[in-house]
Design an enzyme around this catalytic site. Structure first.
Site, PDB file in Angstrom:
ATOM      1  N   HIS A  71       0.278   2.249  -2.176  1.00  0.00           N
ATOM      2  CA  HIS A  71      -0.132   3.720  -2.452  1.00  0.00           C
ATOM      3  C   HIS A  71       0.226   4.049  -1.428  1.00  0.00           C
ATOM      4  O   HIS A  71      -0.254   5.268  -1.318  1.00  0.00           O
ATOM      5  CB  HIS A  71      -2.150   2.977  -2.574  1.00  0.00           C
ATOM      6  CG  HIS A  71      -2.315   2.577  -3.624  1.00  0.00           C
ATOM      7  ND1 HIS A  71      -3.028   3.558  -4.147  1.00  0.00           N
ATOM      8  CD2 HIS A  71      -1.954   1.784  -5.080  1.00  0.00           C
ATOM      9  CE1 HIS A  71      -3.061   2.826  -5.780  1.00  0.00           C
ATOM     10  NE2 HIS A  71      -2.433   1.860  -6.289  1.00  0.00           N
ATOM     11  N   ASP A  72       0.091   3.629  -0.549  1.00  0.00           N
ATOM     12  CA  ASP A  72       0.994   4.347   1.079  1.00  0.00           C
ATOM     13  C   ASP A  72       2.356   4.802   1.119  1.00  0.00           C
ATOM     14  O   ASP A  72       2.334   5.820   0.838  1.00  0.00           O
ATOM     15  CB  ASP A  72       0.322   3.765   2.013  1.00  0.00           C
ATOM     16  CG  ASP A  72       1.075   4.320   3.717  1.00  0.00           C
ATOM     17  OD1 ASP A  72       0.869   5.437   3.639  1.00  0.00           O
ATOM     18  OD2 ASP A  72       1.981   3.975   4.931  1.00  0.00           O
ATOM     19  N   GLY A  77       4.904   9.128   1.748  1.00  0.00           N
ATOM     20  CA  GLY A  77       6.569   8.054   2.396  1.00  0.00           C
ATOM     21  C   GLY A  77       5.494   6.830   3.444  1.00  0.00           C
ATOM     22  O   GLY A  77       3.893   6.779   2.834  1.00  0.00           O
ATOM     23  N   GLU A  90      -6.446  11.245   1.188  1.00  0.00           N
ATOM     24  CA  GLU A  90      -6.295  10.458  -0.196  1.00  0.00           C
ATOM     25  C   GLU A  90      -7.080   8.932  -0.022  1.00  0.00           C
ATOM     26  O   GLU A  90      -7.009   8.544  -1.635  1.00  0.00           O
ATOM     27  CB  GLU A  90      -5.036   9.376   0.015  1.00  0.00           C
ATOM     28  CG  GLU A  90      -3.619  10.474   0.430  1.00  0.00           C
ATOM     29  CD  GLU A  90      -2.375   9.709   1.285  1.00  0.00           C
ATOM     30  OE1 GLU A  90      -1.742   8.764   0.890  1.00  0.00           O
ATOM     31  OE2 GLU A  90      -1.244  10.578   1.747  1.00  0.00           O
ATOM     32  N   HIS A 194       2.299  -8.373  -8.680  1.00  0.00           N
ATOM     33  CA  HIS A 194       1.212  -8.694  -9.372  1.00  0.00           C
ATOM     34  C   HIS A 194       0.750  -9.793  -9.370  1.00  0.00           C
ATOM     35  O   HIS A 194      -0.046 -10.148 -10.864  1.00  0.00           O
ATOM     36  CB  HIS A 194       0.694  -8.006 -11.089  1.00  0.00           C
ATOM     37  CG  HIS A 194       0.451  -5.956 -11.297  1.00  0.00           C
ATOM     38  ND1 HIS A 194       1.068  -5.820 -11.910  1.00  0.00           N
ATOM     39  CD2 HIS A 194       0.414  -5.327 -10.078  1.00  0.00           C
ATOM     40  CE1 HIS A 194       0.473  -4.083 -11.808  1.00  0.00           C
ATOM     41  NE2 HIS A 194       0.110  -4.038 -11.067  1.00  0.00           N
ATOM     42  N   ASP A 256       4.562 -15.936  -6.735  1.00  0.00           N
ATOM     43  CA  ASP A 256       5.960 -16.750  -8.035  1.00  0.00           C
ATOM     44  C   ASP A 256       6.199 -15.810  -8.935  1.00  0.00           C
ATOM     45  O   ASP A 256       6.082 -15.098  -9.401  1.00  0.00           O
ATOM     46  CB  ASP A 256       4.743 -18.173  -8.186  1.00  0.00           C
ATOM     47  CG  ASP A 256       3.663 -17.756  -9.021  1.00  0.00           C
ATOM     48  OD1 ASP A 256       3.456 -16.828  -9.357  1.00  0.00           O
ATOM     49  OD2 ASP A 256       3.462 -19.631  -9.039  1.00  0.00           O
TER      50      ASP A 256
END
Length: 329
Positions: A71-72, A77, A90, A194, A256
């Site tokens: 998200h950064d 950037g 933000e 994820h 993994d």
């Protein structure tokens, strides 16, 4: 020796020493893995110890740190702009309200301000912390270049046009990634983030409809039936807004390749996960990573490096903040 000749020799020697010093001093205009070798040689150790301690206390920290980096980097950037607090920053955008682990970055910063004051940027700390989060959960250790400066701008209005939405199609995902200089292969690789972390129920609520009795009914053909029912039980219509589900229900605490195995079995938690096997441009990579964790880890290293160097600021483009939540006064 003649005094003039002696002074000339001294001048030449001094000039040569300056040249050597300049040659070996890391330039702030170019990221380097040894950027802090002289100014703060133990920076990586301090950050890793901070992340490890926080993760031992709270197992959700690694996933939160990795998400925080995404998200950064995708907005202004990789400049730590997502860390800034205040009206209209933000962090105030609804899409960022569920971000966490800010305190871990701030803790590392406070420590480094004691041992190396005014030296290490919050942007670099965040990259290192996310890198360490992956390694501490079983993923590969990546040598990352450092030397980022902290950004001076953080605006909520810049969030939505830049971040990825969980309801996106492959076309929408690819467009957002390519706008950041990332490829469609990077899209598949970085979706592997994820494999750790969790998502709030509202992140995938559009995959269900509610019947007349208030029960959630699967409404997305890309979900395996039993998996969909499992999610419906974990996120009933009465669930609070704070309820979360692990992104990978099989090995939630391990970095993994299980994520790709899940996606191939139609057990991707988010719509943006599931669409990766519905498109020929992305399915082959999902299959490759599902079969080989080594292939995933090798690709992850390259894609993570590209992600963590998006739009970096150097020299006078930014500053070294004294605290990560506010710009220097």
């Amino acid at each position: 020796m003649d005094l003039k000749i002696m002074k000339l020799h001294q001048g030449i020697l001094f000039s040569n020493l300056i040249a050597v010093f300049v040659f070996f001093t890391p330039s702030a205009s170019q990221l380097s893995s040894d950027f802090y070798s002289f100014s703060c040689p133990n920076v990586e150790l301090f950050v890793k110890d901070t992340v490890r301690s926080a993760s031992d206390f709270d197992s959700t920290i690694p996933g939160k740190l990795l998400r925080l980096l995404f998200h950064d980097c995708l907005v202004e950037g990789c400049d730590g702009s997502v860390l800034l607090q205040g009206n209209g920053t933000e962090r105030t955008d609804p899409a960022n309200k569920s971000l966490g682990a800010f305190s871990v970055v701030e803790s590392a910063k406070r420590l480094l301000e004691v041992v190396c004051p005014g030296t290490v940027s919050c942007a670099d700390i965040l990259v290192l912390a996310a890198r360490d989060a992956v390694e501490l959960t079983g993923g590969p250790l990546i040598e990352v270049p450092l030397g980022r400066r902290d950004g001076l701008v953080s605006s909520a209005s810049n969030v939505r046009p830049n971040i990825v939405d969980t309801s996106f199609s492959v076309d929408e995902l690819a467009q957002r990634f390519t706008s950041k200089g990332l490829s469609i292969e990077d899209l598949v690789v970085l979706s592997g983030a994820h494999t750790i972390g969790s998502s709030h129920c509202n992140a995938f609520s559009e995959r269900f409809t509610q019947d007349s009795n208030g029960n959630l009914v699967p409404d997305d053909t890309l979900m395996e039936k039993d998996f969909a029912m499992q999610l419906a039980k974990k996120c009933p219509a009465s669930a609070s807004a704070a309820t979360t589900v692990a992104n990978d229900l099989s090995t939630p605490a391990l970095f993994d390749n299980q994520y790709y195995i899940n996606v191939l079995a139609n057990k991707g938690l988010l719509h943006s996960d599931s669409v990766l096997i519905a498109d020929n441009r992305t399915r082959s990579k999902v299959e490759e990573f599902a079969q080989s964790q080594d292939a995933f880890f090798t690709s992850w290293e390259a894609s993570f490096l590209r992600l963590s160097t998006i739009g970096v600021k150097t020299d006078d483009e930014g500053e070294i903040r004294f605290a990560c939540a506010s710009v220097n006064s």
